[in-house]
Design an enzyme around this catalytic site. Structure first.
Site, PDB file in Angstrom:
ATOM      1  N   SER A 206      -3.572   2.155   3.626  1.00 26.68           N
ATOM      2  CA  SER A 206      -2.187   2.544   3.893  1.00 26.68           C
ATOM      3  C   SER A 206      -2.118   3.446   5.111  1.00 26.68           C
ATOM      4  O   SER A 206      -3.093   4.119   5.465  1.00 26.68           O
ATOM      5  CB  SER A 206      -1.623   3.303   2.684  1.00 26.68           C
ATOM      6  OG  SER A 206      -0.365   3.887   2.967  1.00 26.68           O
TER       7      SER A 206
ATOM      8  N   TYR B 220      -2.530   9.776  -3.862  1.00 26.29           N
ATOM      9  CA  TYR B 220      -2.539   8.419  -3.306  1.00 26.29           C
ATOM     10  C   TYR B 220      -3.142   8.423  -1.905  1.00 26.29           C
ATOM     11  O   TYR B 220      -4.003   7.598  -1.578  1.00 26.29           O
ATOM     12  CB  TYR B 220      -1.111   7.884  -3.277  1.00 26.29           C
ATOM     13  CG  TYR B 220      -0.943   6.523  -2.654  1.00 26.29           C
ATOM     14  CD1 TYR B 220      -1.257   5.367  -3.355  1.00 26.29           C
ATOM     15  CD2 TYR B 220      -0.437   6.391  -1.355  1.00 26.29           C
ATOM     16  CE1 TYR B 220      -1.077   4.110  -2.783  1.00 26.29           C
ATOM     17  CE2 TYR B 220      -0.253   5.147  -0.784  1.00 26.29           C
ATOM     18  CZ  TYR B 220      -0.573   4.010  -1.493  1.00 26.29           C
ATOM     19  OH  TYR B 220      -0.395   2.775  -0.928  1.00 26.29           O
TER      20      TYR B 220
END
Length: 295
Positions: A186, A199
């Site tokens: 990401s 995350y």
């Protein structure tokens, strides 16, 4: 102007309505429903004869990869949580309409036995395994580090990191020379948001994992790369991945001023699984709407 070739307007560029679902959520209940290439992706046999396993293949980016792979001539197995069965059945229908084989393998990647067995079940059902896409992830926002629970930390790291290691360990029993591993990391690995600290840590770890493994796997003739999405409109966002107040303008802070659609990542996943990427390993491909991953 949706549908034009101008990237500012090529896909939905308006505000999203607030919409909250319990984790893990269902894509088919979103408004608007993400474009995962069900109709819009057109293949040309770039993966003819290949066999792929895609985790989190029921919705979002994993769904777009699975559909593109099938439209490019691959047989595809997808894993997903049992609560996501309705979305998975939609993917199965799309894949089978292409004439390719679809294998559904529900289960929870927090369970080490399931994660390891999944690889062998996919290989057996597909009659081989050329491509492993480690895409499934947990993303749950938490604004205050004092409220970040050990349970959430454990779940996030188990799915996003540990299961990647477990599955790669098993897949090396099956992946042939010329095989490919693709990891979904990401933009959060490079530009972490405070409300996604756990995350973001796992996404940074995945980048290190890909680079570290590239040398090991090269000796076996296997490539491993990562895709780093920016803000992409998926059920992950409305099922606890973002605060509801962030949903209306989600993605509009990018240079392209809109959220990405899952189908916009499909070609990158196809490239990295294909023989055209024979000299590409240990790399991270950003598909971020212009957000930097190399600053």
């Amino acid at each position: 102007m949706s549908g034009t070739n101008n990237p500012l307007y090529k896909h939905y560029d308006g505000k999203f309505e607030k919409q909250e679902q319990a984790y893990p959520g269902l894509q088919n209940k979103m408004h608007p429903v993400p474009d995962c290439g069900e109709e819009s992706y057109v293949g040309n046999n770039q993966l003819k004869g290949k066999k792929a396993l895609v985790t989190g293949g029921d919705s979002g980016i994993g769904r777009a990869a699975a559909i593109a792979y099938a439209k490019e001539g691959a047989d595809v197995a997808i894993s997903y949580l049992p609560d996501e069965e309705a979305d998975a059945q939609e993917v199965k229908e799309v894949i089978e309409k292409t004439g390719q084989k679809a294998v559904l393998l529900p289960g929870d990647l927090r369970d080490e036995k399931f994660a390891r067995d999944l690889v062998h079940e996919a290989e057996k059902a597909l009659g081989g395994l050329d491509t492993l896409v480690l895409n499934a992830a947990i993303q749950q926002f938490e604004k205050d580090i004092r409220n970040l629970s050990t349970e959430q930390l454990t779940d996030t790291f188990t799915v996003n990191i540990f299961s990647n290691v477990w599955m790669l360990q098993e897949a090396l029993q099956h992946l042939p020379e010329g095989g490919s591993v693709v990891v979904t990391t990401s933009v959060q690995a490079f530009e972490p948001a405070g409300l996604l600290s756990d995350y973001a840590m796992t996404k940074s770890s995945q980048v290190a994992f890909v680079i570290a493994m590239s040398g090991q796997l090269a000796a076996k003739g296997i490539r491993i790369n990562a895709v780093a999405p920016g803000p992409v409109w998926t059920v992950l966002q409305v099922a606890g991945g973002q605060p509801q107040d962030n949903i209306p303008e989600f993605g509009q802070n990018t240079p392209l001023k809109r959220a990405g659609q899952p189908v916009e990542l499909a070609d990158t996943y196809v490239l990295l699984a294909s023989d055209k990427a024979s000299y590409i390993t240990g790399q991270v491909y950003g598909v971020t709407g212009g957000m930097p991953i190399n600053s």
